[in-house]
Design a protein around this motif. Structure first.
Motif, PDB file in Angstrom:
ATOM      1  N   PRO A  49       0.896  -1.234  -0.110  1.00  0.00           N
ATOM      2  CA  PRO A  49      -0.001  -0.049  -0.102  1.00  0.00           C
ATOM      3  C   PRO A  49       0.847   1.194   0.041  1.00  0.00           C
ATOM      4  O   PRO A  49       0.342   2.236  -0.782  1.00  0.00           O
ATOM      5  CB  PRO A  49      -0.718  -0.222   1.183  1.00  0.00           C
ATOM      6  CG  PRO A  49      -0.888  -1.473   1.619  1.00  0.00           C
ATOM      7  CD  PRO A  49       0.274  -2.221   1.161  1.00  0.00           C
ATOM      8  N   TRP A  50       1.913   1.270   0.921  1.00  0.00           N
ATOM      9  CA  TRP A  50       2.830   2.612   0.894  1.00  0.00           C
ATOM     10  C   TRP A  50       3.584   2.703  -0.525  1.00  0.00           C
ATOM     11  O   TRP A  50       3.638   3.970  -0.766  1.00  0.00           O
ATOM     12  CB  TRP A  50       3.812   2.491   1.870  1.00  0.00           C
ATOM     13  CG  TRP A  50       5.068   1.707   1.654  1.00  0.00           C
ATOM     14  CD1 TRP A  50       5.020   0.122   2.003  1.00  0.00           C
ATOM     15  CD2 TRP A  50       6.101   1.920   1.108  1.00  0.00           C
ATOM     16  NE1 TRP A  50       6.218  -0.203   1.577  1.00  0.00           N
ATOM     17  CE2 TRP A  50       6.826   0.883   1.041  1.00  0.00           C
ATOM     18  CE3 TRP A  50       6.713   3.233   0.708  1.00  0.00           C
ATOM     19  CZ2 TRP A  50       8.379   0.719   0.715  1.00  0.00           C
ATOM     20  CZ3 TRP A  50       7.974   3.091   0.086  1.00  0.00           C
ATOM     21  CH2 TRP A  50       8.657   2.017   0.199  1.00  0.00           C
ATOM     22  N   LEU A  55       3.554   6.019  -5.711  1.00  0.00           N
ATOM     23  CA  LEU A  55       3.125   6.155  -7.161  1.00  0.00           C
ATOM     24  C   LEU A  55       2.098   7.189  -7.170  1.00  0.00           C
ATOM     25  O   LEU A  55       1.827   7.739  -8.287  1.00  0.00           O
ATOM     26  CB  LEU A  55       3.102   4.706  -7.591  1.00  0.00           C
ATOM     27  CG  LEU A  55       4.059   3.773  -7.547  1.00  0.00           C
ATOM     28  CD1 LEU A  55       3.942   2.513  -8.174  1.00  0.00           C
ATOM     29  CD2 LEU A  55       5.366   4.362  -8.353  1.00  0.00           C
ATOM     30  N   GLY A  56       0.742   6.928  -6.373  1.00  0.00           N
ATOM     31  CA  GLY A  56      -0.027   7.893  -6.404  1.00  0.00           C
ATOM     32  C   GLY A  56       0.149   9.217  -6.302  1.00  0.00           C
ATOM     33  O   GLY A  56      -0.499  10.089  -7.112  1.00  0.00           O
ATOM     34  N   PHE A  57       0.877   9.489  -5.119  1.00  0.00           N
ATOM     35  CA  PHE A  57       1.509  10.896  -4.881  1.00  0.00           C
ATOM     36  C   PHE A  57       2.250  11.295  -6.042  1.00  0.00           C
ATOM     37  O   PHE A  57       2.043  12.610  -6.504  1.00  0.00           O
ATOM     38  CB  PHE A  57       2.306  10.579  -3.804  1.00  0.00           C
ATOM     39  CG  PHE A  57       3.130  12.040  -3.687  1.00  0.00           C
ATOM     40  CD1 PHE A  57       2.492  13.170  -2.941  1.00  0.00           C
ATOM     41  CD2 PHE A  57       4.283  12.185  -3.864  1.00  0.00           C
ATOM     42  CE1 PHE A  57       3.220  14.415  -2.841  1.00  0.00           C
ATOM     43  CE2 PHE A  57       5.356  13.299  -3.436  1.00  0.00           C
ATOM     44  CZ  PHE A  57       4.492  14.545  -3.044  1.00  0.00           C
ATOM     45  N   HIS A  58       3.032  10.636  -6.831  1.00  0.00           N
ATOM     46  CA  HIS A  58       3.945  11.019  -7.903  1.00  0.00           C
ATOM     47  C   HIS A  58       2.764  11.610  -8.955  1.00  0.00           C
ATOM     48  O   HIS A  58       3.222  12.457  -9.782  1.00  0.00           O
ATOM     49  CB  HIS A  58       4.838  10.251  -8.223  1.00  0.00           C
ATOM     50  CG  HIS A  58       6.127  10.279  -7.412  1.00  0.00           C
ATOM     51  ND1 HIS A  58       6.723  11.639  -7.026  1.00  0.00           N
ATOM     52  CD2 HIS A  58       6.760   9.339  -6.656  1.00  0.00           C
ATOM     53  CE1 HIS A  58       7.687  11.293  -6.085  1.00  0.00           C
ATOM     54  NE2 HIS A  58       7.920  10.060  -6.149  1.00  0.00           N
ATOM     55  N   PHE A  59       1.866  10.664  -9.363  1.00  0.00           N
ATOM     56  CA  PHE A  59       1.168  10.998 -10.568  1.00  0.00           C
ATOM     57  C   PHE A  59       0.180  12.142 -10.349  1.00  0.00           C
ATOM     58  O   PHE A  59      -0.014  13.000 -11.224  1.00  0.00           O
ATOM     59  CB  PHE A  59       0.238   9.692 -10.561  1.00  0.00           C
ATOM     60  CG  PHE A  59      -0.769   9.815 -11.661  1.00  0.00           C
ATOM     61  CD1 PHE A  59      -0.591   9.716 -13.182  1.00  0.00           C
ATOM     62  CD2 PHE A  59      -2.170   9.941 -11.167  1.00  0.00           C
ATOM     63  CE1 PHE A  59      -1.425   9.986 -13.967  1.00  0.00           C
ATOM     64  CE2 PHE A  59      -3.112  10.154 -12.289  1.00  0.00           C
ATOM     65  CZ  PHE A  59      -2.669  10.362 -13.571  1.00  0.00           C
ATOM     66  N   LEU A  60      -0.154  12.223  -8.990  1.00  0.00           N
ATOM     67  CA  LEU A  60      -0.993  13.623  -8.751  1.00  0.00           C
ATOM     68  C   LEU A  60      -0.209  14.662  -8.565  1.00  0.00           C
ATOM     69  O   LEU A  60      -0.673  15.724  -9.404  1.00  0.00           O
ATOM     70  CB  LEU A  60      -1.701  13.404  -7.360  1.00  0.00           C
ATOM     71  CG  LEU A  60      -3.016  12.463  -7.022  1.00  0.00           C
ATOM     72  CD1 LEU A  60      -3.382  12.333  -5.524  1.00  0.00           C
ATOM     73  CD2 LEU A  60      -4.144  12.839  -8.131  1.00  0.00           C
ATOM     74  N   LEU A  61       1.172  14.638  -8.501  1.00  0.00           N
ATOM     75  CA  LEU A  61       1.826  15.797  -8.332  1.00  0.00           C
ATOM     76  C   LEU A  61       2.228  16.157 -10.059  1.00  0.00           C
ATOM     77  O   LEU A  61       2.184  17.178 -10.423  1.00  0.00           O
ATOM     78  CB  LEU A  61       3.226  15.536  -7.644  1.00  0.00           C
ATOM     79  CG  LEU A  61       4.357  16.776  -7.507  1.00  0.00           C
ATOM     80  CD1 LEU A  61       3.570  17.721  -6.775  1.00  0.00           C
ATOM     81  CD2 LEU A  61       5.398  16.153  -6.825  1.00  0.00           C
ATOM     82  N   LEU A  62       2.610  15.069 -10.632  1.00  0.00           N
ATOM     83  CA  LEU A  62       2.737  15.482 -12.246  1.00  0.00           C
ATOM     84  C   LEU A  62       1.339  15.798 -12.903  1.00  0.00           C
ATOM     85  O   LEU A  62       1.305  16.869 -13.589  1.00  0.00           O
ATOM     86  CB  LEU A  62       2.968  13.990 -12.770  1.00  0.00           C
ATOM     87  CG  LEU A  62       3.285  14.031 -14.303  1.00  0.00           C
ATOM     88  CD1 LEU A  62       4.488  14.827 -14.913  1.00  0.00           C
ATOM     89  CD2 LEU A  62       3.302  12.759 -14.788  1.00  0.00           C
ATOM     90  N   LEU A  63       0.261  15.357 -12.242  1.00  0.00           N
ATOM     91  CA  LEU A  63      -1.032  16.070 -12.942  1.00  0.00           C
ATOM     92  C   LEU A  63      -1.437  17.365 -12.371  1.00  0.00           C
ATOM     93  O   LEU A  63      -1.880  18.306 -13.298  1.00  0.00           O
ATOM     94  CB  LEU A  63      -2.068  15.164 -12.460  1.00  0.00           C
ATOM     95  CG  LEU A  63      -3.570  15.517 -12.938  1.00  0.00           C
ATOM     96  CD1 LEU A  63      -3.493  14.832 -14.713  1.00  0.00           C
ATOM     97  CD2 LEU A  63      -4.675  14.278 -12.544  1.00  0.00           C
ATOM     98  N   SER A 121      13.308  10.543  -5.430  1.00  0.00           N
ATOM     99  CA  SER A 121      14.074  11.689  -5.833  1.00  0.00           C
ATOM    100  C   SER A 121      13.893  11.698  -7.547  1.00  0.00           C
ATOM    101  O   SER A 121      13.592  12.576  -8.113  1.00  0.00           O
ATOM    102  CB  SER A 121      15.539  11.796  -5.534  1.00  0.00           C
ATOM    103  OG  SER A 121      15.675  11.624  -4.236  1.00  0.00           O
ATOM    104  N   GLY A 122      13.895  10.437  -8.101  1.00  0.00           N
ATOM    105  CA  GLY A 122      13.737  10.486  -9.469  1.00  0.00           C
ATOM    106  C   GLY A 122      12.529  11.078 -10.239  1.00  0.00           C
ATOM    107  O   GLY A 122      12.599  12.074 -10.918  1.00  0.00           O
ATOM    108  N   PRO A 123      11.482  10.774  -9.659  1.00  0.00           N
ATOM    109  CA  PRO A 123      10.346  11.494 -10.223  1.00  0.00           C
ATOM    110  C   PRO A 123      10.166  12.660  -9.860  1.00  0.00           C
ATOM    111  O   PRO A 123       9.562  13.511 -10.621  1.00  0.00           O
ATOM    112  CB  PRO A 123       8.922  10.620  -9.620  1.00  0.00           C
ATOM    113  CG  PRO A 123       9.844   9.208  -9.211  1.00  0.00           C
ATOM    114  CD  PRO A 123      11.188   9.252  -8.989  1.00  0.00           C
ATOM    115  N   LEU A 124      10.415  13.257  -8.558  1.00  0.00           N
ATOM    116  CA  LEU A 124      10.732  14.543  -8.228  1.00  0.00           C
ATOM    117  C   LEU A 124      11.524  15.356  -9.102  1.00  0.00           C
ATOM    118  O   LEU A 124      11.110  16.349  -9.515  1.00  0.00           O
ATOM    119  CB  LEU A 124      10.916  14.810  -6.800  1.00  0.00           C
ATOM    120  CG  LEU A 124      10.159  14.171  -5.881  1.00  0.00           C
ATOM    121  CD1 LEU A 124      10.479  14.561  -4.335  1.00  0.00           C
ATOM    122  CD2 LEU A 124       8.797  14.789  -5.890  1.00  0.00           C
ATOM    123  N   LEU A 125      12.745  14.829  -9.597  1.00  0.00           N
ATOM    124  CA  LEU A 125      13.634  15.755 -10.556  1.00  0.00           C
ATOM    125  C   LEU A 125      13.032  15.779 -11.702  1.00  0.00           C
ATOM    126  O   LEU A 125      13.030  16.652 -12.560  1.00  0.00           O
ATOM    127  CB  LEU A 125      14.938  14.787 -10.472  1.00  0.00           C
ATOM    128  CG  LEU A 125      15.696  15.004  -9.259  1.00  0.00           C
ATOM    129  CD1 LEU A 125      16.995  14.352  -9.402  1.00  0.00           C
ATOM    130  CD2 LEU A 125      16.098  16.606  -9.064  1.00  0.00           C
TER     131      LEU A 125
END
Length: 163
Positions: A49-50, A55-63, A121-125
């Motif tokens: 779940p975490w 992954l959901g957090f990164h998707f929402l941030l990208l959106l 860090s990868g998705p945030l960058l």
């Protein structure tokens, strides 16, 4: 003349040998990297779940980044937030490494921080790069608008002087 031809042929043979060695190293060099990536990918339990939440957090941030591309102030806030997340990744890795039993099935958090670098860090960058590119395009558009306004202003001044 024959010596020059001989030297050129020798030089060409050396160059061909170097190109052959380089291409052989590149071909064999990508296979271990690919195998390491596949091993890394299969070592992770993607149903935790975490991890799904991350992954959901990164998707929402990208959106959010994409939908707010016209609001430069909010984009700068997201940019700084993303970079702060990357900056704090080492501390986050240490914290999660100490408490992994409370939320994960296995300890993903090695002392070098590879797992967190790849999945945090990868998705945030990547998102920060998208914001940076968007900001550069917006600045270019703003410079064009400014230059057009300047040219219109100069044209008006020259018409007023002629009258």
């Amino acid at each position: 003349m024959e010596e020059l031809r001989s030297a050129m042929e020798e030089h060409m043979d050396q160059m061909a040998d170097l190109v052959h060695k380089l291409s052989a190293e590149l071909r064999s060099g990508l296979r271990p990297a690919y195998e390491n990536f596949i091993g890394f990918f299969h070592a992770i339990d993607w149903k935790e779940p975490w991890l799904l939440g991350l992954l959901g957090f990164h998707f929402l941030l990208l959106l959010t980044t994409i939908t707010s591309r016209k609001n430069l102030n909010f984009q700068m806030f997201l940019f700084l937030l993303a970079l702060a997340g990357v900056y704090l990744a080492e501390r986050l890795n240490n914290l999660l490494g100490k408490n992994w039993k409370s939320f994960a099935g296995q300890n993903y958090f090695d002392p070098n921080g590879l797992f967190l670098s790849v999945l945090w860090s990868g998705p945030l960058l990547f998102i920060a790069i998208i914001i940076l590119i968007n900001t550069l395009f917006s600045l270019c558009h703003l410079i064009v608008r400014w230059k057009r306004a300047e040219l219109r202003h100069r044209a008006r001044l020259s018409r007023n002087k002629q009258e």
